[in-house]
Design a protein around this motif. Sequence first.
Motif, PDB file in Angstrom:
ATOM      1  N   ARG A 180      11.888  -2.766  -9.689  1.00  0.00           N
ATOM      2  CA  ARG A 180      10.995  -3.911  -9.522  1.00  0.00           C
ATOM      3  C   ARG A 180       9.538  -3.478  -9.628  1.00  0.00           C
ATOM      4  O   ARG A 180       9.196  -2.321  -9.342  1.00  0.00           O
ATOM      5  N   GLU A 181       8.700  -4.396 -10.033  1.00  0.00           N
ATOM      6  CA  GLU A 181       7.265  -4.122 -10.029  1.00  0.00           C
ATOM      7  C   GLU A 181       6.792  -4.067  -8.586  1.00  0.00           C
ATOM      8  O   GLU A 181       7.129  -4.937  -7.773  1.00  0.00           O
ATOM      9  N   LEU A 182       6.018  -3.042  -8.267  1.00  0.00           N
ATOM     10  CA  LEU A 182       5.597  -2.840  -6.885  1.00  0.00           C
ATOM     11  C   LEU A 182       4.283  -3.582  -6.639  1.00  0.00           C
ATOM     12  O   LEU A 182       3.192  -3.084  -6.925  1.00  0.00           O
ATOM     13  N   SER A 183       4.410  -4.786  -6.086  1.00  0.00           N
ATOM     14  CA  SER A 183       3.225  -5.576  -5.757  1.00  0.00           C
ATOM     15  C   SER A 183       2.644  -5.090  -4.435  1.00  0.00           C
ATOM     16  O   SER A 183       3.293  -4.372  -3.662  1.00  0.00           O
ATOM     17  N   THR A 184       1.426  -5.522  -4.156  1.00  0.00           N
ATOM     18  CA  THR A 184       0.799  -5.160  -2.888  1.00  0.00           C
ATOM     19  C   THR A 184       1.606  -5.695  -1.716  1.00  0.00           C
ATOM     20  O   THR A 184       1.798  -5.013  -0.698  1.00  0.00           O
ATOM     21  N   GLU A 185       2.112  -6.915  -1.853  1.00  0.00           N
ATOM     22  CA  GLU A 185       2.894  -7.522  -0.779  1.00  0.00           C
ATOM     23  C   GLU A 185       4.169  -6.728  -0.504  1.00  0.00           C
ATOM     24  O   GLU A 185       4.482  -6.421   0.649  1.00  0.00           O
ATOM     25  N   LEU A 186       4.901  -6.383  -1.571  1.00  0.00           N
ATOM     26  CA  LEU A 186       6.122  -5.601  -1.396  1.00  0.00           C
ATOM     27  C   LEU A 186       5.814  -4.233  -0.807  1.00  0.00           C
ATOM     28  O   LEU A 186       6.540  -3.737   0.066  1.00  0.00           O
ATOM     29  N   LYS A 258       5.758   5.155  -8.837  1.00  0.00           N
ATOM     30  CA  LYS A 258       5.135   3.921  -9.295  1.00  0.00           C
ATOM     31  C   LYS A 258       3.652   3.971  -8.939  1.00  0.00           C
ATOM     32  O   LYS A 258       3.263   4.704  -8.009  1.00  0.00           O
ATOM     33  N   PRO A 261      -0.242   0.161  -5.381  1.00  0.00           N
ATOM     34  CA  PRO A 261      -0.902  -1.137  -5.570  1.00  0.00           C
ATOM     35  C   PRO A 261      -2.061  -1.380  -4.599  1.00  0.00           C
ATOM     36  O   PRO A 261      -2.261  -2.493  -4.124  1.00  0.00           O
TER      37      PRO A 261
END
Length: 302
Positions: A180-186, A258, A261
Motif C-alpha cells: 500500500r502507499e504509505l500516507s501520513t495518516e497510515l 518506503k 511521509p
Amino acid sequence: MKDLNLLYVFEALWRDRSVTGAAENLGLTQAAVSSALKRMRTEHGDKMFTLVGRRMEPTPHTTAIAQQLLDALAMIRNTLVEEASFDPLTSRRLFTVRTRDIGEVVHLPALMQRLEVAAPHIKVRTVFKPIDETLSGLANGRIDFALGFLPALETGIHRRQLFRQHYVCVMRKGHPLAKRELSTELFCEQQHLLVEYSGSGHQVLEKALIDAGARHQIKLRLPQYLSAPHFIIASDLLWCAPEILVQRLMPHFELITKPVPLQLPDFDIGIYWHDRYHRDPGNKWLRDFIVTVMSDDFQGQA
C-alpha cells in the motif's frame, strides 16, 4: 612548569583522573607518575590532584591553570610536528575512532580493507562516548576522529563532509502495508521503533513523530541500531532509519522500504577532529584517506 615531562604527566592526570591510568597511557610506572605529581605539587605549592572516591580530581588551582598548560603542550607538539613525518607503510600507530554501531557497519569494513594495502600495520579501535566525553577525548588525543552526524560538536572542532543522507521507512516483508502507499495518516496510525541518542541529531525523528500526532505510537526505544531489524522482522513495527544503513542490512534481513511521509531534513555524515591535531601528519593522512574511501564507497552504493 619547568620540566616538559611534567606537562605530559599533567595532561595524562587531567585526562584520566587516575595515577594508574596515566601511567599506562604514558608507558611509565605508577611510581614515576607519583614522583612527577610530587614535583608538580612542590613547584606549584598546591596538591594539584586529590583522591576523591576512586578518582584523582583537580584542585581549584589546577582547574584555573589547566587550559594554559594544555595549550602550551599543544603548541610544543605543533612545533615538533612540523619536523615529523608519517609513513603509512611502516606505521604501527593505533587510531581511535568515535562512532556508533551504524558507523562500524557502514564505514569500517571498507576502510579496514583499504588500510590492509595502504597501511598494513595500522590498528583501529572504535569507542562510543557521550558528546561531552567525545569532545574532551578529541581535545586530549584519546580519540583521533569522530564519524557520523554530530551537530553538537563545536568548540575547537574541524569537520569535513563525507556525504548526505536521508531517512527511509523500514518494515518487514509481508507487513500489512507492504503493498500500500504509505500516507501520513497510515504512518501515524502504526506503532514505531525509535533509535534515540541525545546529541547525535537523530532526535529530529522523535520531534517529527510528535508533531505529526504519533507521540503515543512509539512502542519501542533503543539506544543502538543493529538490534532494530530483529524486532522489525518479528513484528509490524515501522522504523525510520538512514538509507545507507538499510542498504547494508537488506541482504541479511527480509525488509522493504518506503519514503517517510513526513517532512524530514537530509543530514550530513562527516568526520570530526580537534584543532590541536589538525597538523599532526598521521591524523591528516588518515582523515584524508577516510574521505577518499568513504567517497568511493558511497558513490559505489549510489
